[in-house]
Design a protein around this motif. Structure first.
Motif, PDB file in Angstrom:
ATOM      1  N   UNK A 286       0.828  -1.215   0.000  1.00  0.00           N
ATOM      2  CA  UNK A 286       0.000   0.000   0.000  1.00  0.00           C
ATOM      3  C   UNK A 286       0.862   1.264   0.000  1.00  0.00           C
ATOM      4  N   UNK A 287       1.959   1.247   0.737  1.00  0.00           N
ATOM      5  CA  UNK A 287       2.877   2.388   0.708  1.00  0.00           C
ATOM      6  C   UNK A 287       3.504   2.526  -0.677  1.00  0.00           C
ATOM      7  N   UNK A 288       3.836   1.397  -1.290  1.00  0.00           N
ATOM      8  CA  UNK A 288       4.365   1.401  -2.654  1.00  0.00           C
ATOM      9  C   UNK A 288       3.348   2.008  -3.605  1.00  0.00           C
ATOM     10  N   UNK A 289       2.107   1.572  -3.513  1.00  0.00           N
ATOM     11  CA  UNK A 289       1.061   2.087  -4.386  1.00  0.00           C
ATOM     12  C   UNK A 289       0.888   3.598  -4.222  1.00  0.00           C
ATOM     13  N   UNK A 290       1.011   4.062  -2.986  1.00  0.00           N
ATOM     14  CA  UNK A 290       0.893   5.503  -2.729  1.00  0.00           C
ATOM     15  C   UNK A 290       1.986   6.276  -3.464  1.00  0.00           C
ATOM     16  N   UNK A 291       3.190   5.758  -3.435  1.00  0.00           N
ATOM     17  CA  UNK A 291       4.301   6.440  -4.102  1.00  0.00           C
ATOM     18  C   UNK A 291       4.162   6.416  -5.626  1.00  0.00           C
ATOM     19  N   UNK A 292       3.565   5.352  -6.149  1.00  0.00           N
ATOM     20  CA  UNK A 292       3.483   5.183  -7.597  1.00  0.00           C
ATOM     21  C   UNK A 292       2.289   5.898  -8.221  1.00  0.00           C
ATOM     22  N   UNK A 293       1.280   6.205  -7.430  1.00  0.00           N
ATOM     23  CA  UNK A 293       0.042   6.810  -7.948  1.00  0.00           C
ATOM     24  C   UNK A 293       0.065   8.310  -7.704  1.00  0.00           C
ATOM     25  N   UNK A 294       0.327   9.076  -8.764  1.00  0.00           N
ATOM     26  CA  UNK A 294       0.451  10.528  -8.616  1.00  0.00           C
ATOM     27  C   UNK A 294      -0.851  11.176  -8.154  1.00  0.00           C
ATOM     28  N   UNK A 295      -1.990  10.522  -8.395  1.00  0.00           N
ATOM     29  CA  UNK A 295      -3.266  11.084  -7.958  1.00  0.00           C
ATOM     30  C   UNK A 295      -3.419  11.005  -6.444  1.00  0.00           C
ATOM     31  N   UNK A 296      -2.694  10.053  -5.830  1.00  0.00           N
ATOM     32  CA  UNK A 296      -2.725   9.938  -4.374  1.00  0.00           C
ATOM     33  C   UNK A 296      -1.678  10.839  -3.730  1.00  0.00           C
ATOM     34  N   UNK A 297      -0.433  10.743  -4.194  1.00  0.00           N
ATOM     35  CA  UNK A 297       0.640  11.475  -3.515  1.00  0.00           C
ATOM     36  C   UNK A 297       0.749  12.931  -3.951  1.00  0.00           C
ATOM     37  N   UNK A 298       0.296  13.222  -5.192  1.00  0.00           N
ATOM     38  CA  UNK A 298       0.346  14.600  -5.721  1.00  0.00           C
ATOM     39  C   UNK A 298       1.750  15.209  -5.579  1.00  0.00           C
ATOM     40  N   UNK A 299       2.749  14.358  -5.726  1.00  0.00           N
ATOM     41  CA  UNK A 299       4.116  14.800  -5.476  1.00  0.00           C
ATOM     42  C   UNK A 299       5.098  14.253  -6.500  1.00  0.00           C
ATOM     43  N   UNK A 300       4.888  13.018  -6.938  1.00  0.00           N
ATOM     44  CA  UNK A 300       5.813  12.347  -7.847  1.00  0.00           C
ATOM     45  C   UNK A 300       5.134  12.086  -9.189  1.00  0.00           C
ATOM     46  N   UNK A 301       5.900  11.913 -10.233  1.00  0.00           N
ATOM     47  CA  UNK A 301       5.308  11.537 -11.527  1.00  0.00           C
ATOM     48  C   UNK A 301       4.779  10.102 -11.455  1.00  0.00           C
ATOM     49  N   UNK A 302       3.879   9.729 -12.370  1.00  0.00           N
ATOM     50  CA  UNK A 302       3.349   8.355 -12.346  1.00  0.00           C
ATOM     51  C   UNK A 302       4.470   7.323 -12.343  1.00  0.00           C
ATOM     52  N   UNK A 303       4.363   6.367 -11.430  1.00  0.00           N
ATOM     53  CA  UNK A 303       5.327   5.272 -11.287  1.00  0.00           C
ATOM     54  C   UNK A 303       6.746   5.785 -11.011  1.00  0.00           C
ATOM     55  N   UNK A 304       6.823   6.962 -10.406  1.00  0.00           N
ATOM     56  CA  UNK A 304       8.110   7.606 -10.115  1.00  0.00           C
ATOM     57  C   UNK A 304       9.013   7.504 -11.350  1.00  0.00           C
ATOM     58  N   UNK A 305       8.445   7.863 -12.474  1.00  0.00           N
ATOM     59  CA  UNK A 305       9.119   7.767 -13.766  1.00  0.00           C
ATOM     60  C   UNK A 305      10.026   8.981 -13.947  1.00  0.00           C
ATOM     61  N   UNK A 306      11.323   8.760 -13.991  1.00  0.00           N
ATOM     62  CA  UNK A 306      12.275   9.853 -14.160  1.00  0.00           C
ATOM     63  C   UNK A 306      12.544  10.167 -15.633  1.00  0.00           C
ATOM     64  N   UNK A 307      11.910   9.411 -16.534  1.00  0.00           N
ATOM     65  CA  UNK A 307      12.103   9.625 -17.964  1.00  0.00           C
ATOM     66  C   UNK A 307      10.965  10.422 -18.582  1.00  0.00           C
ATOM     67  N   UNK A 308      10.659  10.090 -19.834  1.00  0.00           N
ATOM     68  CA  UNK A 308       9.595  10.774 -20.584  1.00  0.00           C
ATOM     69  C   UNK A 308       8.300  10.014 -20.368  1.00  0.00           C
ATOM     70  N   UNK A 309       7.302  10.702 -19.829  1.00  0.00           N
ATOM     71  CA  UNK A 309       6.028  10.039 -19.570  1.00  0.00           C
ATOM     72  C   UNK A 309       5.433   9.526 -20.870  1.00  0.00           C
TER      73      UNK A 309
END
Length: 517
Positions: free
Chosen positions: A364-387
């Motif tokens: 659940x913590x992993x899902x929070x980090x990966x879902x930008x709609x929940x965390x409103x902080x990171x890109x989807x899937x903590x993607x550092x490349x081109x979405x």
């Protein structure tokens, strides 16, 4: 050097033998008692009918065995019950089984010849592991089938794992100058009649579960840190009014880990400040999601469960789990059921449920980090490349979810799965070894889930560029992980990296507060 038989064998010393390859030796006073106990049985058993010495076994105990067949009876027992199947137990679990059996024998209530304990010490110290199969025991007259395979090797037959290779026992014994056991009395029954397989595996489960919990506290703290959570949910004042030891221990660990973080926020500076109250809708969450805010309440019961399991397993390790019990101090032989594995079976079921919940929290913590709609902080899937072109941690999330689902299914208890067998002589069984092996699988799985969570956390730190604001404990973990898992932008296969990080979690020192700061 770990001394066996001196007093109780604590879980710490057990871990030193299994995981740190400490050698063992036997306490001379306890060894003398083993000899006295053997001599007593030899004298006491003459002109008496004693189960397993001059009778058949189980439902065949009604048949008296002639004097000229008594020793052959013991060999027959070992050979006939060497009937396991499935995968071989890993060598370290076999060593755990042997340490548990040896420690039970050193209680001097099994009527065995001292040759047997000397041989076990030799195998343990030389890392010769009998080939023992996962499937076979029902945990009633102990781990009969698993321990029969131990017995088969002790009498010089069967196969062993030595140097990572399966080889004939006789060949390795000759090479390593090991003398096979000659049966003197009731050694066959004594070897197979006990809870040592489930206990040895169970002890390793407890040790590894504690390491998992240490990491879960560490990673939960890091997740709270990188999302800049408020500090009151792990505060002393909030947790102390809930009177559970585990919850307060977890809270204390989180406070120690995060004590010098520059990211964790003080609620009074933000939401209790009148200058910040002129909004109708607050962008910042007033309270975090439960997987962040309720860590002490979720991991607290898991802490308590591990502590309880450790106490029960340590008691079993230091118990006489044989039948009959040969009591030279009271000049009697007592028939009963100390080989029954219910204590271990129940604790393993509780432990695997607790660890499954730990893996669910991680997911659940992993899902929070990966879902930008929940965390409103990171890109989807903590993607550092081109979405859209790159995928970040999207692929590994599937593995985490699949693995947690398996844990949930494995959490159905074995303790209530008694099936009568042995011509209904064993009409209530514990399935203790099955329970211990299923718990091991849940623990294995959970290390895989936490691996993916840790990879995601360090990628999120990379995205934020907040390395200099991390607590010293978090920074230490981040730096160690980055040595084996460099930041990535372009999509690359991650399965080899996952294996490296899982090994790191399994072998690195646990990050409890005393080690984290």
């Amino acid at each position: 050097m770990i001394i066996v038989g001196q007093s109780t064998l604590p879980i710490h010393d057990f871990a030193e033998v299994i995981f740190n390859h400490q050698q063992i030796t036997l306490d001379p006073t306890a060894l003398d008692k083993v000899q006295v106990n053997y001599n007593f049985l030899q004298k006491f058993s003459s002109n008496k009918l004693i189960y397993g010495i001059n009778t058949g076994f189980g439902p065949m105990a009604q048949y008296k065995i002639s004097d000229d067949s008594l020793l052959q009876l013991q060999y027959n027992l070992i050979r006939s019950h060497s009937s396991g199947s499935g995968n071989l137990l890993p060598a370290h679990l076999v060593k755990a089984l042997m340490v548990a059996r040896l420690n039970s024998f050193m209680q001097a209530r099994s009527g065995i010849h001292p040759d047997l304990v000397h041989l076990l010490v030799d195998l343990i110290n030389k890392n010769i592991a009998p080939c023992i199969f996962e499937h076979g025991g029902v945990g009633a007259s102990g781990d009969l089938v698993q321990l029969a395979h131990l017995g088969l090797v002790l009498i010089g037959e069967g196969e062993v794992i030595f140097g990572g290779v399966v080889r004939p026992t006789a060949e390795v014994f000759a090479e390593q100058n090991v003398k096979a056991l000659t049966i003197h009395g009731r050694e066959g029954l004594a070897i197979i009649n006990g809870t040592s397989a489930m206990t040895g595996i169970g002890m390793t489960n407890v040790i590894r579960a504690q390491k998992l919990l240490d990491w879960s506290v560490m990673l939960s703290s890091m997740v709270n840190e990188i999302v800049e959570a408020y500090d009151d949910h792990f505060s002393y004042e909030l947790n102390i009014v809930k009177r559970h030891r585990g919850q307060n221990e977890i809270g204390a660990q989180m406070r120690e880990i995060l004590k010098d973080s520059k990211l964790i926020r003080d609620r009074s500076e933000h939401l209790y400040n009148p200058d910040n109250l002129d909004q109708e809708v607050f962008e910042d969450k007033v309270q975090e999601y439960y997987s962040l805010r309720c860590v002490t309440q979720i991991l607290g019961p898991i802490y308590d469960t591990i502590q309880q399991a450790g106490e029960v397993l340590e008691n079993e390790l230091n118990s006489v789990n044989d039948n009959p019990v040969i009591d030279h101090e009271n000049n009697n032989v007592f028939h009963g059921g100390n080989f029954h594995g219910d204590y271990v079976s129940l604790e393993m079921d509780k432990l695997k449920i607790a660890i499954t919940k730990l893996s669910m929290l991680s997911e659940r913590q992993l899902n929070y980090l990966l879902n930008q709609k929940l965390n409103q902080k990171f890109p989807p899937f903590v993607n550092l490349g081109v979405l859209g072109l790159n995928f970040g941690m999207q692929g590994v999330q599937f593995t985490a979810v699949s693995t947690v689902a398996e844990n949930q299914t494995l959490s159905f208890p074995m303790y209530v799965h008694s099936i009568p067998n042995n011509n209904d002589n064993q009409d209530m069984v514990s399935m203790g070894c099955n329970a211990a092996l299923m718990t091991k699988k849940v623990i294995d799985n959970s290390f895989e889930v936490l691996t993916i969570q840790l990879m995601t956390i360090v990628q999120a730190i990379e995205y934020m560029g907040c390395q200099d604001k991390l607590s010293s404990a978090s920074a230490s973990v981040y730096n160690q992980v980055r040595e084996i898992f460099p930041a990535f932008i372009a999509d690359v296969p991650q399965y080899k990296t996952q294996k490296k990080i899982k090994d790191f979690l399994e072998t690195a020192g646990s990050f409890t507060p005393a080690q984290a700061s």
